[in-house]
Write an enzyme that holds these catalytic residues in place. Sequence first.
Site, PDB file in Angstrom:
ATOM      1  N   HIS A 195      -9.872   0.688  -0.278  1.00  0.00           N
ATOM      2  CA  HIS A 195      -9.686   1.501   0.926  1.00  0.00           C
ATOM      3  C   HIS A 195     -10.964   1.418   1.769  1.00  0.00           C
ATOM      4  O   HIS A 195     -12.041   1.811   1.311  1.00  0.00           O
ATOM      5  CB  HIS A 195      -9.454   2.971   0.555  1.00  0.00           C
ATOM      6  CG  HIS A 195      -8.048   3.317   0.197  1.00  0.00           C
ATOM      7  ND1 HIS A 195      -7.458   2.920  -0.983  1.00  0.00           N
ATOM      8  CD2 HIS A 195      -7.107   4.055   0.853  1.00  0.00           C
ATOM      9  CE1 HIS A 195      -6.223   3.397  -1.039  1.00  0.00           C
ATOM     10  NE2 HIS A 195      -5.979   4.086   0.067  1.00  0.00           N
ATOM     11  N   ASP A 203       2.112   3.926   2.838  1.00  0.00           N
ATOM     12  CA  ASP A 203       1.000   4.737   2.343  1.00  0.00           C
ATOM     13  C   ASP A 203       1.496   5.878   1.465  1.00  0.00           C
ATOM     14  O   ASP A 203       1.301   5.861   0.257  1.00  0.00           O
ATOM     15  CB  ASP A 203       0.140   5.256   3.495  1.00  0.00           C
ATOM     16  CG  ASP A 203      -1.245   5.709   3.041  1.00  0.00           C
ATOM     17  OD1 ASP A 203      -1.620   5.420   1.888  1.00  0.00           O
ATOM     18  OD2 ASP A 203      -1.952   6.324   3.851  1.00  0.00           O
ATOM     19  N   ASP A 218       1.774   9.270  -6.057  1.00  0.00           N
ATOM     20  CA  ASP A 218       1.753  10.725  -5.909  1.00  0.00           C
ATOM     21  C   ASP A 218       1.972  11.180  -4.477  1.00  0.00           C
ATOM     22  O   ASP A 218       2.050  12.381  -4.212  1.00  0.00           O
ATOM     23  CB  ASP A 218       0.449  11.318  -6.457  1.00  0.00           C
ATOM     24  CG  ASP A 218      -0.792  10.614  -5.940  1.00  0.00           C
ATOM     25  OD1 ASP A 218      -0.657   9.639  -5.178  1.00  0.00           O
ATOM     26  OD2 ASP A 218      -1.910  11.031  -6.301  1.00  0.00           O
ATOM     27  N   HIS A 233       0.857  -1.198   0.000  1.00  0.00           N
ATOM     28  CA  HIS A 233       0.000   0.000   0.000  1.00  0.00           C
ATOM     29  C   HIS A 233       0.887   1.240   0.000  1.00  0.00           C
ATOM     30  O   HIS A 233       1.352   1.693   1.044  1.00  0.00           O
ATOM     31  CB  HIS A 233      -0.910  -0.018   1.232  1.00  0.00           C
ATOM     32  CG  HIS A 233      -2.018   0.989   1.186  1.00  0.00           C
ATOM     33  ND1 HIS A 233      -3.349   0.629   1.196  1.00  0.00           N
ATOM     34  CD2 HIS A 233      -2.013   2.339   1.125  1.00  0.00           C
ATOM     35  CE1 HIS A 233      -4.105   1.719   1.147  1.00  0.00           C
ATOM     36  NE2 HIS A 233      -3.301   2.770   1.102  1.00  0.00           N
ATOM     37  N   GLY A 244      -9.684   7.821  -2.084  1.00  0.00           N
ATOM     38  CA  GLY A 244     -10.382   9.075  -1.852  1.00  0.00           C
ATOM     39  C   GLY A 244     -11.177   9.043  -0.561  1.00  0.00           C
ATOM     40  O   GLY A 244     -11.158   8.054   0.179  1.00  0.00           O
ATOM     41  N   GLU A 284     -10.904   3.077   7.426  1.00  0.00           N
ATOM     42  CA  GLU A 284      -9.926   4.081   7.866  1.00  0.00           C
ATOM     43  C   GLU A 284     -10.693   5.234   8.501  1.00  0.00           C
ATOM     44  O   GLU A 284     -10.772   5.363   9.717  1.00  0.00           O
ATOM     45  CB  GLU A 284      -9.075   4.564   6.692  1.00  0.00           C
ATOM     46  CG  GLU A 284      -7.983   5.549   7.098  1.00  0.00           C
ATOM     47  CD  GLU A 284      -7.219   6.109   5.903  1.00  0.00           C
ATOM     48  OE1 GLU A 284      -6.169   6.727   6.136  1.00  0.00           O
ATOM     49  OE2 GLU A 284      -7.668   5.959   4.751  1.00  0.00           O
ATOM     50  N   HIS A 310       1.267   4.993  -2.385  1.00  0.00           N
ATOM     51  CA  HIS A 310       0.748   5.836  -3.464  1.00  0.00           C
ATOM     52  C   HIS A 310       1.879   6.551  -4.189  1.00  0.00           C
ATOM     53  O   HIS A 310       2.729   7.182  -3.550  1.00  0.00           O
ATOM     54  CB  HIS A 310      -0.225   6.869  -2.903  1.00  0.00           C
ATOM     55  CG  HIS A 310      -1.489   6.290  -2.356  1.00  0.00           C
ATOM     56  ND1 HIS A 310      -2.655   6.220  -3.089  1.00  0.00           N
ATOM     57  CD2 HIS A 310      -1.775   5.741  -1.146  1.00  0.00           C
ATOM     58  CE1 HIS A 310      -3.614   5.666  -2.354  1.00  0.00           C
ATOM     59  NE2 HIS A 310      -3.101   5.365  -1.165  1.00  0.00           N
TER      60      HIS A 310
END
Length: 359
Positions: free
Chosen positions: A208, A298, A24, A20, A181, A211, A22
């Site tokens: 996701h 993350d 960006d 996991h 998102g 959370e 990202h």
Amino acid sequence: MSSTRIDTETLRRLPKAVLHDHLDGGLRPATVVELARSVGHTLPTTDPDELAAWYYEAANSGDLVRYIATFEHTLAVMQNREGLLRAAEEYVLDLAADGVVYGEVRYAPELNTRGGLSMREVVETVQEGLATGMAKAAAAGTPVRVGTLLCGMRMFDRVREAADLAVAFRDAGVVGFDIAGAEDGFPPADHLDAFEHLRRENVPFTIHAGEAHGLPSIHQALQVCGAQRIGHGVRITDDIPDLAAGKLGRLAAWVRDRRIALEMCPTSNLQTGAATSIAEHPITALKDLGFRVTLNTDNRLVSGTTMTREMSLLVEQAGWSVEDLRTVTVNALKSAFVPFDERTALIEDVVLPAYASVL
């Protein structure tokens, strides 16, 4: 909990797996500064060290929505081939430097189309950059296998389009799918057509869930949408009223007994308010209860972290041993979205011998 402990320098050299992470959220600060200058984007600061500190401080709001808002500056420099190629190549090299032997990088191609690239062109460009990075890492003697998860943004309407691309590129480096998102108000079942399409096409996916939102999001991700893994999932503890006693509710038992991997991200969870401290983060209790927990970064830039740092924090603040770290590393590889023989080879030929050497 086992007794064997490990020092940080040895830890850096041990093989790791991250599921996991990202794209960006993990650019180098200096890269953001240089790319921003080339496209005329204004940053909070042009000093790389100050920018790294700004990201970390801005993300420490305890609010997932504000955390996500910090991505505007990285996305701004990932709207053309130059930015995407560099971000992808450096992503791989940074994993290799951190001792990662297997990684899954995720991103939403719809967020990289403001400069005129199509979503397909975004995917092609990122795969090109990842391939360059893997070739350079292998040549340097630090090989790392990186697979891609394409994301759909749950609050927008291009999730099915991203899912179609995951199917189209599944033999070209894309190993799975995710939706990301803000969770509240955007349940995964809103995009059930995309998940049904992926299941028909035999493309694995994670979601996701658990959370910012609680058990209903985890239940829907698994039992309605059919996810094979859960991104974060810290709220599964809502179905375990007494962690010490270990009595599981029906959903928690389902997750544990079916070996559904939880992609847990301790530092990130502290920043978004999903956990209160490393020592009290649910990852430790869930590991001890036999859940298939995995350890992840993350967003390395936003959270100011690496896999080595995440492991070190658990060793120092939660009492983890080298055996515990081996467990979550093997867990990640068992649940990776690549073929069984690749996973088995990494576990048996790379991970287990390396950990055995320090036990």
